[in-house]
Design a protein around this motif. Structure first.
Motif, mmCIF file in Angstrom:
data_model
loop_
_atom_site.group_PDB
_atom_site.id
_atom_site.type_symbol
_atom_site.label_atom_id
_atom_site.label_comp_id
_atom_site.label_asym_id
_atom_site.label_seq_id
_atom_site.Cartn_x
_atom_site.Cartn_y
_atom_site.Cartn_z
ATOM 1 N N UNK A 219 0.809 -1.210 0.000
ATOM 2 C CA UNK A 219 0.000 0.000 0.000
ATOM 3 C C UNK A 219 0.844 1.262 0.000
ATOM 4 N N UNK A 220 0.183 2.381 0.204
ATOM 5 C CA UNK A 220 0.846 3.685 0.165
ATOM 6 C C UNK A 220 1.404 4.077 1.530
ATOM 7 N N UNK A 221 2.350 4.986 1.504
ATOM 8 C CA UNK A 221 2.769 5.653 2.739
ATOM 9 C C UNK A 221 1.727 6.729 3.023
ATOM 10 N N UNK A 222 0.979 6.646 4.123
ATOM 11 C CA UNK A 222 -0.112 7.613 4.334
ATOM 12 C C UNK A 222 0.424 9.032 4.533
ATOM 13 N N UNK A 223 -0.320 9.978 3.993
ATOM 14 C CA UNK A 223 0.115 11.375 4.115
ATOM 15 C C UNK A 223 0.079 11.831 5.574
ATOM 16 N N UNK A 224 -0.711 11.108 6.401
ATOM 17 C CA UNK A 224 -0.799 11.458 7.825
ATOM 18 C C UNK A 224 0.532 11.284 8.550
ATOM 19 N N UNK A 225 1.466 10.639 7.894
ATOM 20 C CA UNK A 225 2.779 10.482 8.524
ATOM 21 C C UNK A 225 3.433 11.839 8.742
ATOM 22 N N UNK A 226 2.971 12.825 8.010
ATOM 23 C CA UNK A 226 3.459 14.189 8.209
ATOM 24 C C UNK A 226 3.063 14.780 9.547
ATOM 25 N N UNK A 227 2.113 14.118 10.247
ATOM 26 C CA UNK A 227 1.703 14.593 11.576
ATOM 27 C C UNK A 227 2.703 14.226 12.661
ATOM 28 N N UNK A 228 3.660 13.359 12.337
ATOM 29 C CA UNK A 228 4.636 12.904 13.338
ATOM 30 C C UNK A 228 5.712 13.975 13.479
ATOM 31 N N UNK A 229 5.358 15.026 14.165
ATOM 32 C CA UNK A 229 6.175 16.240 14.172
ATOM 33 C C UNK A 229 7.487 16.106 14.930
ATOM 34 N N UNK A 230 7.667 15.005 15.690
ATOM 35 C CA UNK A 230 8.918 14.808 16.424
ATOM 36 C C UNK A 230 9.765 13.682 15.835
ATOM 37 N N UNK A 231 9.322 13.123 14.714
ATOM 38 C CA UNK A 231 9.993 11.971 14.119
ATOM 39 C C UNK A 231 11.427 12.321 13.718
ATOM 40 N N UNK A 232 12.351 11.425 14.060
ATOM 41 C CA UNK A 232 13.761 11.622 13.708
ATOM 42 C C UNK A 232 14.258 10.561 12.723
ATOM 43 N N UNK A 233 13.813 9.311 12.895
ATOM 44 C CA UNK A 233 14.311 8.215 12.063
ATOM 45 C C UNK A 233 13.133 7.425 11.493
ATOM 46 N N UNK A 234 13.098 7.311 10.176
ATOM 47 C CA UNK A 234 12.051 6.575 9.485
ATOM 48 C C UNK A 234 12.702 5.579 8.536
ATOM 49 N N UNK A 235 12.400 4.291 8.699
ATOM 50 C CA UNK A 235 13.013 3.260 7.859
ATOM 51 C C UNK A 235 11.957 2.249 7.424
ATOM 52 N N UNK A 245 5.844 9.293 -2.686
ATOM 53 C CA UNK A 245 6.372 9.687 -1.379
ATOM 54 C C UNK A 245 5.656 10.963 -0.947
ATOM 55 N N UNK A 246 4.983 10.957 0.208
ATOM 56 C CA UNK A 246 4.231 12.151 0.619
ATOM 57 C C UNK A 246 5.146 13.371 0.769
ATOM 58 N N UNK A 247 4.729 14.466 0.195
ATOM 59 C CA UNK A 247 5.525 15.697 0.335
ATOM 60 C C UNK A 247 5.559 16.166 1.778
ATOM 61 N N UNK A 248 4.530 15.791 2.557
ATOM 62 C CA UNK A 248 4.477 16.216 3.960
ATOM 63 C C UNK A 248 5.638 15.660 4.766
ATOM 64 N N UNK A 249 6.238 14.580 4.272
ATOM 65 C CA UNK A 249 7.355 13.963 4.993
ATOM 66 C C UNK A 249 8.512 14.949 5.149
ATOM 67 N N UNK A 250 8.722 15.769 4.124
ATOM 68 C CA UNK A 250 9.871 16.674 4.136
ATOM 69 C C UNK A 250 9.602 17.955 4.911
ATOM 70 N N UNK A 251 8.400 18.070 5.462
ATOM 71 C CA UNK A 251 8.088 19.226 6.308
ATOM 72 C C UNK A 251 8.337 18.957 7.777
ATOM 73 N N UNK A 252 8.767 17.733 8.114
ATOM 74 C CA UNK A 252 9.046 17.396 9.513
ATOM 75 C C UNK A 252 10.465 17.878 9.829
ATOM 76 N N UNK A 253 10.577 18.958 10.524
ATOM 77 C CA UNK A 253 11.882 19.590 10.740
ATOM 78 C C UNK A 253 12.804 18.759 11.626
ATOM 79 N N UNK A 254 12.220 17.865 12.449
ATOM 80 C CA UNK A 254 13.044 17.038 13.343
ATOM 81 C C UNK A 254 13.663 15.839 12.634
ATOM 82 N N UNK A 255 13.212 15.551 11.424
ATOM 83 C CA UNK A 255 13.611 14.336 10.725
ATOM 84 C C UNK A 255 15.101 14.372 10.364
#
Length: 531
Positions: A219-235, A245-255
């Protein structure tokens, strides 16, 4: 003393045998040592664990069929009688036998940490585990657990760490709503999980580390993943993910790190328009089906150290402003359909160590005139260790200032259309490479070089292990100075127009394991190896 044992530790089928009683006396003696009047007189927790293990081992020999019951007596009574606040500290240090997940629920309400990693537990994870209110950390990685993950784990209001990696867990990801408001770490890598990533993952807003690598998630990577505002590591490496790839992913400044390689993701790589505040250091989307151009605003990811987009369907050019990634150390763009040249700005990245552009459609080195010959603009990237431009359509002469890359370990230019400089007889670029004293792999074959090997190749570094110049229209003799390349393990000069004899100095190359000179015009004697 048996009367002290908590009766709740036993099911109706279990009875305390005389052999079981033999473990209780030393256990109670140990407990008394923990309750002596002064701290100096009390036994340390390290010694508690040693003595518990000793009691366990003795009683396993007496009654191996009752070993799990004994574990429950040892831990359950020890905790119940003396009200230890964190029995997980003992659980994590006891060496458990291969068995199903132990039934120790009566003691878990006292514990905030369950650490059973690196054992041999098999069977399923009990549903009740998710209903233990004090539990903060569940670490059961590296066992042999099977079955599904209880949905109760994703409804736990206090759990902070769920680490179930390196097991054999199956079943789909929980599709229902997640309620894990305190969850910081979710590590499910290296299992056999299937299904989709539910949109409700966006409810885990305190998540810092999220790994599903090496499963069968689709399935898809849900766009809601952009809500994880403290996320540092995603694998999510090595799954069956599709979609973009959701564009919202690149808006997480902690990533800090995103690894999505080895999936079936498609669509263009896009970043949101406007200013992006990013601390992303590692981005890997290799081995997918991403198409389109490299976006020019990728330069807003100014903290990037590793950018890997190899093995996709990316087209177009490397952005001219790529030099804005001033901290970039590794740049992998091989196995795409990128064309054009290496931008001059890339050569201004002083931190760059690896540039892999192999198997694309690039046609020219980005060069500038330097009197006689061409000068590659990459030479400002003084820390470059690997330069790979294999299997492109590069034309013109190999630049004569590659020697400025003093840290170079690998120069891989084979399978292009590179030639010698006009009106030159010798291949002059070898003279410059003598300054690359760390060079190990020199591969320039499958190019119409049409020249003669200069005697100066004897000045090349003794660190060179592989010298590959196959099918490159090389004429003339093999220089006798080849014997100075004392580190060679493979000398590959096949399919050229070499004449004369094999220099006797080749016999000095003691590490040499492969000598490939077939399909030339050589004659004379085969030199003997010098002892």
């Amino acid at each position: 003393m048996v009367d002290v044992v908590d009766a709740n530790l036993f099911s109706e089928e279990e009875q305390i045998t005389s052999k079981s009683e033999s473990c209780i006396a030393p256990m109670m003696e140990l407990a008394l040592d923990c309750t002596k009047g002064t701290p100096e007189a009390r036994i340390t927790m390290k010694d508690v664990v040693k003595r518990l293990n000793k009691i366990k081992n003795v009683n396993e020999r007496l009654d191996p069929n009752n070993s799990i019951v004994l574990h429950r007596i040892l831990i359950g009574d020890f905790v119940a009688c003396f009200q230890l606040t964190d029995p997980g500290a003992i659980l994590s240090r006891i060496t458990w036998p291969p068995a199903q997940f132990p039934c120790l629920w009566p003691i878990y309400p006292f514990s905030s940490v369950l650490n059973l990693e690196n054992n041999n537990f098999h069977g399923g994870i009990p549903y009740e585990l998710g209903h233990l209110p004090c539990l903060r950390v569940i670490d059961i990685q590296n066992n042999q657990l099977q079955g599904s993950i209880p949905s109760s784990l994703f409804q736990h209001p206090r759990v902070q760490v769920i680490s179930l990696a390196f097991n054999k867990l199956r079943g789909e990801m929980l599709k229902g709503s997640w309620y894990v408001p305190e969850l910081r770490v979710l590590n499910l890598r290296n299992n056999c999980r299937t299904g989709i990533i539910p949109p409700s993952v966006g409810n885990a807003t305190k998540l810092l580390n999220f790994s599903l690598s090496n499963n069968r998630i689709n399935g898809n990577i849900p766009r809601e993943i952009g809500n994880l505002s403290q996320l540092a590591y995603l694998s999510f490496v090595n799954n069956q993910l599709t979609g973009s790839i959701p564009t919202s992913l690149f808006n997480i400044s902690s990533l800090l790190s995103v690894t999505l390689g080895m999936n079936s993701l498609y669509g263009p790589l896009l970043l949101d328009e406007g200013n992006i505040v990013s601390n992303l250091k590692f981005l890997s989307i290799s081995m997918n089906q991403i198409f389109g151009c490299i976006p020019s605003n990728i330069c807003q990811l100014t903290e990037l150290k590793v950018l890997s987009i190899s093995v996709n369907n990316i087209t177009g050019y490397i952005p001219r402003n790529i030099g804005c990634l001033s901290k970039l150390e590794r740049f992998y763009i091989g196995d795409n359909r990128i064309k054009g040249t290496i931008p001059a700005s890339l050569g201004n990245i002083s931190t760059l160590k690896i540039l892999y552009c192999g198997n694309n459609r690039m046609r020219l080195f980005s060069t500038q005139s330097a009197g006689r010959g061409n000068s590659i603009v990459l030479t400002n990237a003084s820390k470059l260790e690997i330069l790979s431009l294999t299997k492109n359509f590069l034309t013109g002469a190999i630049p004569t200032n590659l020697g400025n890359l003093r840290e170079l370990r690998e120069l891989l230019l084979f399978d292009n259309q590179l030639t010698n400089e006009p009106r030159e007889h010798e291949l002059r670029f070898f003279n410059s490479l003598a300054d690359c004293r760390m060079l190990r792999y020199l591969e320039v074959g499958f190019n119409p070089l049409n020249g003669v090997l200069p005697n100066s190749i004897g000045n090349l570094s003794s660190t060179i292990e592989t010298f590959h110049i196959v099918d490159a229209h090389i004429n003339g003799l093999i220089p006798t100075s080849i014997g100075n390349m004392s580190g060679l393990t493979a000398l590959i000069f096949q399919k050229n127009n070499l004449t004369g004899s094999i220099p006797s100095d080749v016999g000095k190359l003691k590490p040499l394991q492969g000598l490939y000179l077939d399909n030339n015009k050589l004659q004379g004697h085969i030199p003997e190896a010098n002892a």
